[in-house]
Design a protein around this motif. Structure first.
Motif, mmCIF file in Angstrom:
data_model
loop_
_atom_site.group_PDB
_atom_site.id
_atom_site.type_symbol
_atom_site.label_atom_id
_atom_site.label_comp_id
_atom_site.label_asym_id
_atom_site.label_seq_id
_atom_site.Cartn_x
_atom_site.Cartn_y
_atom_site.Cartn_z
ATOM 1 N N PHE A 97 0.754 -1.023 -0.025
ATOM 2 C CA PHE A 97 -0.038 0.110 -0.699
ATOM 3 C C PHE A 97 0.883 1.273 -0.200
ATOM 4 C CE2 PHE A 97 -4.095 -1.688 1.821
ATOM 5 C CZ PHE A 97 -4.924 -2.013 0.682
ATOM 6 N N ILE A 98 1.967 1.273 0.636
ATOM 7 C CA ILE A 98 2.961 2.735 1.006
ATOM 8 C C ILE A 98 4.566 1.797 -0.189
ATOM 9 C CG2 ILE A 98 4.070 4.396 2.169
ATOM 10 C CD1 ILE A 98 1.404 4.126 3.608
ATOM 11 N N GLN A 99 5.124 2.589 -0.122
ATOM 12 C CA GLN A 99 6.478 2.100 -0.487
ATOM 13 C C GLN A 99 7.532 3.422 -1.117
ATOM 14 O OE1 GLN A 99 6.418 -0.898 -4.204
ATOM 15 N NE2 GLN A 99 8.428 -1.596 -3.146
ATOM 16 N N ASP A 100 7.854 3.456 -0.086
ATOM 17 C CA ASP A 100 9.656 4.112 -0.094
ATOM 18 C C ASP A 100 8.500 6.164 0.009
ATOM 19 O OD1 ASP A 100 11.367 2.630 -1.274
ATOM 20 O OD2 ASP A 100 10.561 2.985 -3.215
ATOM 21 N N ALA A 130 0.346 9.734 7.210
ATOM 22 C CA ALA A 130 0.227 8.570 6.263
ATOM 23 C C ALA A 130 2.413 9.252 6.441
ATOM 24 C CB ALA A 130 -0.193 8.491 5.063
ATOM 25 N N SER A 131 2.842 10.084 5.761
ATOM 26 C CA SER A 131 3.796 10.857 5.260
ATOM 27 C C SER A 131 4.957 9.725 6.341
ATOM 28 C CB SER A 131 4.127 12.055 5.329
ATOM 29 O OG SER A 131 3.860 12.653 6.987
ATOM 30 N N ALA A 136 4.336 -0.302 3.816
ATOM 31 C CA ALA A 136 2.961 -0.626 4.344
ATOM 32 C C ALA A 136 2.651 -2.380 3.188
ATOM 33 C CB ALA A 136 1.831 0.000 4.376
ATOM 34 N N VAL A 137 2.248 -3.306 3.859
ATOM 35 C CA VAL A 137 2.099 -3.843 3.043
ATOM 36 C C VAL A 137 0.036 -4.681 3.502
ATOM 37 C CG1 VAL A 137 3.219 -6.108 4.079
ATOM 38 C CG2 VAL A 137 2.792 -6.084 2.425
ATOM 39 N N LEU A 138 -0.574 -4.839 3.081
ATOM 40 C CA LEU A 138 -1.566 -5.481 3.376
ATOM 41 C C LEU A 138 -1.574 -7.488 3.401
ATOM 42 C CD1 LEU A 138 -4.334 -5.351 4.468
ATOM 43 C CD2 LEU A 138 -4.983 -5.305 2.070
ATOM 44 N N GLU A 139 -1.102 -7.569 4.677
ATOM 45 C CA GLU A 139 -1.073 -8.985 4.503
ATOM 46 C C GLU A 139 -2.432 -10.005 3.799
ATOM 47 O OE1 GLU A 139 2.407 -10.415 4.598
ATOM 48 O OE2 GLU A 139 2.889 -8.773 5.409
ATOM 49 N N PRO A 140 -2.192 -11.337 3.081
ATOM 50 C CA PRO A 140 -3.578 -12.130 2.791
ATOM 51 C C PRO A 140 -4.458 -12.389 4.255
ATOM 52 C CG PRO A 140 -1.403 -13.060 2.394
ATOM 53 C CD PRO A 140 -0.636 -11.767 3.437
ATOM 54 N N SER A 141 -4.051 -12.626 4.762
ATOM 55 C CA SER A 141 -5.130 -12.105 6.625
ATOM 56 C C SER A 141 -5.200 -11.614 6.614
ATOM 57 C CB SER A 141 -3.832 -12.555 7.913
ATOM 58 O OG SER A 141 -3.156 -11.623 8.157
ATOM 59 N N GLY A 142 -5.330 -9.709 6.145
ATOM 60 C CA GLY A 142 -6.193 -9.020 6.320
ATOM 61 C C GLY A 142 -5.736 -7.535 7.211
ATOM 62 N N VAL A 146 3.130 -2.268 9.072
ATOM 63 C CA VAL A 146 4.103 -0.448 8.233
ATOM 64 C C VAL A 146 5.478 -0.416 9.240
ATOM 65 C CG1 VAL A 146 3.558 1.300 9.310
ATOM 66 C CG2 VAL A 146 0.954 0.050 9.069
ATOM 67 N N LEU A 147 5.804 -0.229 8.542
ATOM 68 C CA LEU A 147 7.293 0.321 9.080
ATOM 69 C C LEU A 147 7.641 1.647 8.834
ATOM 70 C CD1 LEU A 147 10.565 -0.914 9.256
ATOM 71 C CD2 LEU A 147 11.017 -0.954 7.117
ATOM 72 N N PRO A 148 7.431 2.156 9.889
ATOM 73 C CA PRO A 148 7.519 3.973 9.980
ATOM 74 C C PRO A 148 9.207 4.359 9.951
ATOM 75 C CG PRO A 148 7.055 2.997 12.342
ATOM 76 C CD PRO A 148 7.595 1.949 10.565
ATOM 77 N N LYS A 149 9.367 5.177 8.797
ATOM 78 C CA LYS A 149 10.496 6.021 8.340
ATOM 79 C C LYS A 149 11.540 5.893 9.730
ATOM 80 C CE LYS A 149 8.817 9.301 4.418
ATOM 81 N NZ LYS A 149 8.422 10.016 3.956
ATOM 82 N N LYS A 150 12.962 5.731 9.491
ATOM 83 C CA LYS A 150 13.910 5.642 9.829
ATOM 84 C C LYS A 150 13.742 6.881 11.200
ATOM 85 C CE LYS A 150 18.597 4.299 11.148
ATOM 86 N NZ LYS A 150 19.331 3.442 9.911
ATOM 87 N N GLU A 151 13.607 7.720 11.054
ATOM 88 C CA GLU A 151 13.592 8.672 11.986
ATOM 89 C C GLU A 151 11.876 8.964 12.829
ATOM 90 O OE1 GLU A 151 12.041 11.187 8.017
ATOM 91 O OE2 GLU A 151 13.662 9.345 8.772
ATOM 92 N N ASN A 152 11.741 7.713 12.539
ATOM 93 C CA ASN A 152 10.113 8.318 13.537
ATOM 94 C C ASN A 152 10.388 6.655 14.103
ATOM 95 O OD1 ASN A 152 9.387 10.810 12.401
ATOM 96 N ND2 ASN A 152 8.711 9.052 10.361
#
Length: 284
Positions: A97-100, A130-131, A136-142, A146-152
């Motif tokens: 859902f969110i990349q880079d 969101a910034s 962020a990836v949606l798994e098959p389980s629903g 989420v992987l926050p940016k490094k500074e967060n």
């Protein structure tokens, strides 16, 4: 045989069969279901319900149909373990859902997610902007991972250059007032150690509802009598304090004596103890 007795017998029999079938299908069947497992669960429940309340239905047919719907998901699960392509077909694939830091609008539409749905999933993960998200990836389980940016991201010991001691999982050593000897053995402890620690706090084993211990031998208690307060474990803090006190005493002895040999001995041992404290402090 009266029909109500037959209904009771059918209910218990089919419930027992369904229980063992579910156990044989594994824990995955009762946790996060894929589409196929979801359908299987509904069908098995429907078979049990129909043949339970209808005394005129053939009981053998019920067992046969349940067996078929047991074999099918069992075979699908086995093939899924062997084939990635088949697993993607039955379990589904993850969707980014969110990349880079960029929202993938086409992927949102593909999964039927609105912007509000995405923001809601992010809030479930403790993210309100969101910034702030790198990936962020949606798994098959629903679930949305989420992987926050490094500074967060929260600071870790690795970020600070700290070396920490490895730590094993805590063990529950008393549950409902009963001592769990296997858990004590996992920590290389025994019943005598537990009794000694309880004596230190003037607590009898009969009054312990729950007791847990970590790999450092610190004991955490919850008592049946909630009016009795139990102090937090302080063994590690006391050990560190005693070591620092001994090191400070050696420095004072070195300053107080006029004998050169004694002064050198105190200073040398003080430095050794200071070095030992620096080494052991991360573990305490």
């Amino acid at each position: 045989m009266p029909e109500w007795i037959e209904v009771i017998i059918r209910s218990f029999s089919l419930l027992i069969i369904l229980f063992f079938m579910t156990k044989w299908l594994g824990k995955k069947q009762i946790s996060q279901l894929n589409i196929f497992e979801y359908i299987t669960g509904i069908v098995l429940g429907g078979i049990v319900a129909i043949h339970t309340i209808d005394p005129d239905s053939n009981f053998i047919y019920a067992i046969l149909s349940m067996f078929i719907w047991f074999i099918i998901p069992f075979a699908v699960e086995y093939i899924s373990l062997k084939s990635k392509r088949f697993r993607d077909l039955t379990d589904g694939r993850s969707t980014v859902f969110i990349q880079d830091g960029k929202i993938m609008e086409d992927n949102l539409k593909q999964e039927g997610y609105s912007t509000d749905d995405l923001l809601g999933k992010l809030r479930d993960n403790g993210v309100f902007l969101a910034s702030d998200v790198e990936f962020a990836v949606l798994e098959p389980s629903g679930n949305l991972n989420v992987l926050p940016k490094k500074e967060n991201r929260p600071l870790t010991a690795k970020d600070l250059g700290l070396k920490l001691a490895p730590e094993k999982e805590p063990q529950t050593i008393v549950m409902d007032g009963e001592i769990l000897l296997e858990s004590l053995a996992n920590l290389s402890l025994n019943k005598n150690w537990l009794e000694t620690e309880l004596d230190k706090q003037n607590v009898s084993i009969e009054n312990v509802f729950l007791a847990q211990a970590d790999n450092n031998g610190q004991l955490y208690l919850d008592l049946y009598d909630d009016k009795i307060s139990v102090p937090e474990p302080t063994e590690k803090a006391l050990l560190l304090a005693n070591m620092k006190k001994c090191q400070a005493d050696l420095e004072l002895f070195a300053l107080a004596t006029e004998n050169k040999q004694s002064k050198a001995l105190y200073e040398r041992n003080s430095e050794k103890l200071k070095h030992a404290i620096q080494l052991i402090q991360p573990y305490l």
